[in-house]
Scaffold this motif. Structure first.
Motif, PDB file in Angstrom:
ATOM      1  N   VAL A 182      37.328 -65.316 -26.946  1.00 33.08           N
ATOM      2  CA  VAL A 182      38.532 -64.601 -27.378  1.00 33.08           C
ATOM      3  C   VAL A 182      38.800 -64.960 -28.832  1.00 33.08           C
ATOM      4  N   LYS A 183      39.423 -64.052 -29.533  1.00 34.73           N
ATOM      5  CA  LYS A 183      39.788 -64.397 -30.898  1.00 34.73           C
ATOM      6  C   LYS A 183      41.089 -63.714 -31.292  1.00 34.73           C
ATOM      7  N   GLU A 184      41.691 -64.255 -32.335  1.00 34.40           N
ATOM      8  CA  GLU A 184      42.867 -63.621 -32.917  1.00 34.40           C
ATOM      9  C   GLU A 184      42.533 -63.238 -34.342  1.00 34.40           C
ATOM     10  N   ALA A 185      42.958 -62.045 -34.720  1.00 30.71           N
ATOM     11  CA  ALA A 185      42.924 -61.666 -36.129  1.00 30.71           C
ATOM     12  C   ALA A 185      44.272 -62.082 -36.697  1.00 30.71           C
ATOM     13  N   MET A 228      32.760 -73.702 -28.404  1.00 32.18           N
ATOM     14  CA  MET A 228      32.499 -73.475 -29.814  1.00 32.18           C
ATOM     15  C   MET A 228      33.715 -72.759 -30.375  1.00 32.18           C
ATOM     16  N   THR A 229      34.221 -73.294 -31.469  1.00 30.27           N
ATOM     17  CA  THR A 229      35.341 -72.640 -32.134  1.00 30.27           C
ATOM     18  C   THR A 229      34.815 -72.064 -33.436  1.00 30.27           C
ATOM     19  N   PHE A 230      35.273 -70.880 -33.798  1.00 32.52           N
ATOM     20  CA  PHE A 230      34.789 -70.282 -35.051  1.00 32.52           C
ATOM     21  C   PHE A 230      35.933 -69.723 -35.867  1.00 32.52           C
ATOM     22  N   LEU A 231      35.715 -69.693 -37.154  1.00 34.66           N
ATOM     23  CA  LEU A 231      36.692 -69.092 -38.050  1.00 34.66           C
ATOM     24  C   LEU A 231      35.933 -68.355 -39.156  1.00 34.66           C
ATOM     25  N   TYR A 232      36.325 -67.130 -39.416  1.00 37.70           N
ATOM     26  CA  TYR A 232      35.733 -66.350 -40.500  1.00 37.70           C
ATOM     27  C   TYR A 232      36.843 -65.889 -41.433  1.00 37.70           C
ATOM     28  N   THR A 233      36.571 -65.902 -42.739  1.00 34.61           N
ATOM     29  CA  THR A 233      37.549 -65.370 -43.689  1.00 34.61           C
ATOM     30  C   THR A 233      37.205 -63.921 -43.995  1.00 34.61           C
ATOM     31  N   PHE A 234      38.163 -63.040 -43.754  1.00 34.31           N
ATOM     32  CA  PHE A 234      38.051 -61.654 -44.177  1.00 34.31           C
ATOM     33  C   PHE A 234      38.913 -61.511 -45.428  1.00 34.31           C
ATOM     34  N   LYS A 235      39.136 -60.271 -45.876  1.00 31.86           N
ATOM     35  CA  LYS A 235      39.886 -60.081 -47.122  1.00 31.86           C
ATOM     36  C   LYS A 235      41.301 -60.674 -47.017  1.00 31.86           C
ATOM     37  N   ASP A 236      42.081 -60.157 -46.095  1.00 36.02           N
ATOM     38  CA  ASP A 236      43.426 -60.709 -45.920  1.00 36.02           C
ATOM     39  C   ASP A 236      43.692 -61.030 -44.449  1.00 36.02           C
ATOM     40  N   MET A 239      39.722 -64.647 -38.850  1.00 29.36           N
ATOM     41  CA  MET A 239      39.336 -64.458 -37.454  1.00 29.36           C
ATOM     42  C   MET A 239      39.139 -65.842 -36.867  1.00 29.36           C
ATOM     43  N   LEU A 240      39.997 -66.215 -35.929  1.00 30.68           N
ATOM     44  CA  LEU A 240      39.883 -67.522 -35.292  1.00 30.68           C
ATOM     45  C   LEU A 240      39.645 -67.307 -33.805  1.00 30.68           C
ATOM     46  N   GLY A 241      38.571 -67.884 -33.311  1.00 29.40           N
ATOM     47  CA  GLY A 241      38.283 -67.669 -31.892  1.00 29.40           C
ATOM     48  C   GLY A 241      37.538 -68.825 -31.272  1.00 29.40           C
ATOM     49  N   VAL A 242      37.403 -68.765 -29.963  1.00 27.74           N
ATOM     50  CA  VAL A 242      36.624 -69.767 -29.231  1.00 27.74           C
ATOM     51  C   VAL A 242      35.696 -69.077 -28.242  1.00 27.74           C
ATOM     52  N   GLY A 243      34.611 -69.747 -27.949  1.00 24.69           N
ATOM     53  CA  GLY A 243      33.703 -69.271 -26.911  1.00 24.69           C
ATOM     54  C   GLY A 243      33.481 -70.397 -25.911  1.00 24.69           C
ATOM     55  N   ILE A 259      43.012 -72.590 -24.326  1.00 25.99           N
ATOM     56  CA  ILE A 259      42.125 -73.327 -25.229  1.00 25.99           C
ATOM     57  C   ILE A 259      42.351 -72.870 -26.661  1.00 25.99           C
ATOM     58  N   LEU A 260      42.421 -71.557 -26.849  1.00 26.28           N
ATOM     59  CA  LEU A 260      42.639 -71.033 -28.197  1.00 26.28           C
ATOM     60  C   LEU A 260      43.973 -71.537 -28.764  1.00 26.28           C
ATOM     61  N   ASP A 261      45.016 -71.535 -27.938  1.00 25.79           N
ATOM     62  CA  ASP A 261      46.318 -72.018 -28.413  1.00 25.79           C
ATOM     63  C   ASP A 261      46.269 -73.499 -28.782  1.00 25.79           C
ATOM     64  N   GLU A 262      45.476 -74.257 -28.016  1.00 25.98           N
ATOM     65  CA  GLU A 262      45.340 -75.685 -28.294  1.00 25.98           C
ATOM     66  C   GLU A 262      44.578 -75.902 -29.613  1.00 25.98           C
ATOM     67  N   VAL A 263      43.545 -75.089 -29.818  1.00 31.22           N
ATOM     68  CA  VAL A 263      42.762 -75.162 -31.051  1.00 31.22           C
ATOM     69  C   VAL A 263      43.663 -74.916 -32.262  1.00 31.22           C
ATOM     70  N   LYS A 264      44.573 -73.959 -32.113  1.00 33.84           N
ATOM     71  CA  LYS A 264      45.451 -73.619 -33.241  1.00 33.84           C
ATOM     72  C   LYS A 264      46.392 -74.767 -33.625  1.00 33.84           C
ATOM     73  N   LEU A 265      46.544 -75.730 -32.690  1.00 33.97           N
ATOM     74  CA  LEU A 265      47.421 -76.863 -32.972  1.00 33.97           C
ATOM     75  C   LEU A 265      46.662 -78.047 -33.570  1.00 33.97           C
TER      76      LEU A 265
END
Lengths: 442, 98
Positions: A182-185, A228-236, A239-243, A259-265
């Motif tokens: 899952v990921k959040e933009a 696995m947690t990932f983060l990509y930088t787009f223009k503005d 993308m933060l997500g976990v698998g 898990i994603l909410d925990e990662v964000k903390l």
């Protein structure tokens, strides 16, 4: 019955592999129909955030230069998370252009525009319900509205490929063969992203961060949680997500959003996404069964490509390149069959030979045991070693007025005392097996 | 409690997504199999919390409108009780920013 064909080839699914397949058929003037269930290009698709340009160039040739991207991804970080911080490695090549961050809506829209110009007949908003078979051969598709006939159908219908299942080309997947991601933009302004990630303001560089470890916050309590947690930088947007493996989620009775909410903390991730606004949440499965779970790739009148065939190298976050190239090879194999006027499995099996010659089956073969080995040592990777890395760097950085030799000796011997010694040997064995497999791979 | 927190978090995130709602459910569960299922994995695994147990009726309630079409439930269901199809043409989730 005498079938009246509507096209030479039908491609189901307008993601990277379907588009690549359709293009390679249309390039030589053959008639190809590309069917997509979504109303808008890319609106059913999801990925971490990068499309690989070597494959994009190989498929799109001179049209490659038309692609608009949000950022070039050329900084990579690998980070081991612990409770209070992390150990991070960075590789940066300011001139590299190997990967583009493009939102899927933009990526698929651009790809489809290009292939339409090359004569591909694109039919969006159309769900394929079944394949039409005649005398043991697939001869077309039944959509919700109508039927289309072609001597060859290419299935590029994604990870869930219900059509491949319908044809019994593969067994049902097991939970251990699937990663749920899952990921959040997360929207931030462009300047903030450039400041936070030390990026130039001309979009010519961007970051892909990969994080390992689940020994922090609420996640500490869960055993065998390899994520696995990932983060990509787009223009503005970030993308933060976990698998996470579906079997691990089931066993731990965990919902991946927790898990994603925990990662964000986490103290090293929270500042990166601070004040960002989540503008979209998405989920997708990633097939990680690898070489051992490859379906039967061809049958009479049909070929499978991309995620539908399980073509992913999860270790290196490679998926779009496998999709693009396998799609292209599927299209080229269809052309061989058309030329010979023989659409049997026998002729279409040239696809297998093409895949074997390419990096696709070579890499899948070389990595056939890697994911399995990593999972078998998931507590070591996600909990134990991140902790040991922390201990080592505490010795190096803390100036705690204790003899360095003494600390280093204690640290060294702790590897034999912390756990049962067999655990250490199992780790070494698994790591060596992965390394040897890849080194002596194809 | 934690579950409630996660449910709220998911609801907030689902509010960011555009859907073209289908008139009928593309997810159908076999309530007979579900009644015998101890794990109720679907209620825990779905990233959109589409499945909920109605404890009074002892039935699984399926909020298919929220489905992200990932397919996790189908594979994780221990009873093979979920008939999982794609929503009708053009229906379902519409990702625009991912």
């Amino acid at each position: 019955m005498d079938i009246k064909f509507n096209a030479d080839v039908i491609v189901v699914g307008a993601g990277p592999s379907g588009v690549a397949a359709a293009l390679s058929v249309a390039r030589v003037g053959k008639k190809v129909i590309l069917v997509e269930r979504a109303q808008y290009p890319g609106s059913k698709n999801m990925y971490g955030g990068a499309v690989y340009t070597t494959a994009l160039k190989e498929v799109f040739g001179e049209d490659f230069d038309k692609f608009k991207y949000e950022r070039v991804i050329n900084t990579h970080t690998w980070s081991f998370l612990n409770e209070t911080g992390s150990f991070e490695m960075t590789y940066k090549n300011n001139e590299a252009t190997c990967a583009y961050a493009i939102k899927r809506f933009q990526l698929e829209s651009q790809m489809i525009e290009i292939v339409k110009k090359h004569g591909v007949y694109y039919i969006p908003n159309t769900l394929v319900k079944n394949l039409i078979q005649e005398n043991g051969s697939v001869v077309g598709i039944q959509t919700e509205q109508e039927k289309y006939y072609a001597p060859i159908t290419i299935l590029a219908d994604g990870v869930n490929s219900l059509l491949a299942k319908e044809l019994n080309l593969r067994n049902d997947y097991q939970t251990k063969d699937m990663i749920l991601s899952v990921k959040e933009a997360i929207k931030l302004d462009k300047k903030t992203i450039e400041e936070r990630f030390n990026l130039k303001d001309d979009l010519s560089n961007g970051v892909n961060k990969q994080y390992f470890g689940s020994d922090f916050g609420k996640l500490k309590q869960y055993k065998n949680l390899f994520m696995m947690t990932f983060l990509y930088t787009f223009k503005d947007t970030l993308m933060l997500g976990v698998g996470v493996n579906l079997a691990d989620l089931s066993r731990n009775k965990l919902n991946i959003n927790e898990i994603l909410d925990e990662v964000k903390l986490h103290p090293d991730i929270a500042p990166l996404v601070k004040n960002g606004q989540t503008i979209e949440y998405s989920a997708h499965l990633i097939p990680e069964g690898g070489y051992k779970k490859i379906p039967k790739l061809t049958s009479n009148g049909v070929i499978i490509a991309g995620d539908a065939a399980g073509f992913v190298n999860g270790v290196h976050f490679e998926g779009t390149n496998f999709a693009l190239i396998s799609g292209k090879l599927a299209g080229e194999s269809a052309l061989v069959a058309l030329e010979n006027n023989d659409y049997s499995q026998n002729t279409l099996s040239i696809y297998m030979k093409k895949l074997e010659k390419s990096f696709i089956l070579k890499d899948l073969y070389s990595y056939r045991n890697v994911i399995e080995n990593l999972y078998s040592r998931s507590d070591s990777l996600s909990k134990y070693y991140p902790k040991k890395i922390k201990e080592l760097f505490e010795i190096i950085t803390c100036a705690n007025c204790v003899s360095k030799s003494k600390q280093i000796r204690e640290y060294f011997f702790s590897y034999f005392k912390d756990r049962k010694i067999t655990e250490l040997f199992k780790d070494i064995f698994a790591a060596s097996k992965c390394a040897l497999d890849v080194f002596f791979g194809k | 409690m934690e579950n409630q927190e996660n449910k709220k978090s998911i609801q907030d995130k689902l509010a960011t997504i555009k859907y073209n709602c289908d008139s009928k459910s593309h997810l159908v569960v076999d309530q007979k199999k579900c009644a015998k299922c101890k794990e109720k994995t679907c209620t825990q695994i779905c990233p959109a919390k589409v499945y909920e147990l109605d404890e009074n009726l002892n039935e699984i309630v399926v909020q298919y409108e929220n489905c992200l079409e990932c397919g996790a439930c189908r594979i994780a269901c221990p009873k093979n009780a979920i008939s999982w199809e794609y929503p009708s043409s053009g229906c379902g989730v519409v990702f625009k920013n991912n």
